[in-house]
Design an enzyme around this catalytic site. Structure first.
Site, mmCIF file in Angstrom:
data_model
loop_
_atom_site.group_PDB
_atom_site.id
_atom_site.type_symbol
_atom_site.label_atom_id
_atom_site.label_comp_id
_atom_site.label_asym_id
_atom_site.label_seq_id
_atom_site.Cartn_x
_atom_site.Cartn_y
_atom_site.Cartn_z
ATOM 1 N N GLU A 193 0.726 -1.329 -0.072
ATOM 2 C CA GLU A 193 -0.015 0.156 -0.029
ATOM 3 C C GLU A 193 0.866 1.139 0.117
ATOM 4 O OE1 GLU A 193 -3.513 -0.520 2.117
ATOM 5 O OE2 GLU A 193 -3.504 1.610 2.825
ATOM 6 N N ASP A 194 2.107 1.369 0.558
ATOM 7 C CA ASP A 194 2.652 2.600 1.062
ATOM 8 C C ASP A 194 4.048 2.625 0.171
ATOM 9 O OD1 ASP A 194 0.528 3.555 2.537
ATOM 10 O OD2 ASP A 194 1.417 3.141 4.446
#
Ligand code: ZN
Length: 203
Positions: free
Chosen positions: A74-75
């Protein structure tokens, strides 16, 4: 060290866990928590992982590896294929399962988290609950400077709605969440049970 000893060691839980910690620390090295204290992001990952390890009495390595790696896709630029090559398919698909689709607008992602939570696997829920616990604890200890009380209240309410759908995987983890929820609610001026069908207390 003989090569057979090295290959046995390479498969050990401690070695696999430390490889994952090292991998996550490198991938998230430029990232900080949103709060005023701007803590290194790895602190969030180790907090979530400690909770998962304790909740499973250290017996579920896949869940623990999934916890330390849970925000990599996600990051950071990490791909599921990269995780699969390093940590196996089970860990890669677990991390993918707890990853939001960033192509969707933020509001839609938040609604989806509530809707999808009930369909998540046990391991995914074992990560989701402490993830939100850690976020609420951060909100209590070091909230983002730009967040007014409405924004904080909204986050606390949303986190409780997601976790309501994740329940009955670990009473201990759920009690830790409920405690963080109770404290976060009291500072954001929004007291109430963490879930509509109970009193939010440890039982
Ligand atoms: Zn997280």
């Amino acid at each position: 060290m003989s090569s057979s000893f090295r290959s046995a060691v390479a498969q050990s839980d401690v070695v696999q866990l430390m490889r994952a910690v090292d991998f996550a620390a490198r991938k998230h090295s430029d990232q900080r928590r949103k709060g005023r204290a701007k803590e290194p992001y790895i602190n969030h990952l180790t907090e979530v992982t400690c909770l998962v390890a304790e909740a499973t009495a250290g017996q579920d390595l896949v869940a623990v590896l999934g916890a330390i790696l849970h925000d990599t896709i996600e990051d950071t630029k990490t791909t599921p294929a990269e995780l699969a090559a390093m940590f196996g398919d089970e860990v890669a698909s677990l991390v993918a399962e707890v990853t939001d689709d960033k192509r969707l607008p933020k509001h839609e992602r938040k609604v989806l988290q509530i809707e999808m939570a009930a369909r998540k696997s046990t391991r995914a829920r074992l990560i989701k609950i402490p993830d939100k616990t850690s976020n609420l604890r951060s909100l209590i200890e070091s909230s983002p400077e730009s967040w007014d009380s409405d924004r904080k209240q909204e986050y606390v309410k949303w986190a409780a709605r997601v976790i309501q759908q994740c329940r009955v995987v670990s009473p201990w983890l759920e009690a830790e969440f409920d405690e963080a929820y109770r404290r976060a609610s009291s500072i954001t001026g929004q007291p109430g049970p963490a879930h509509p069908h109970g009193d939010g207390r440890r039982r």
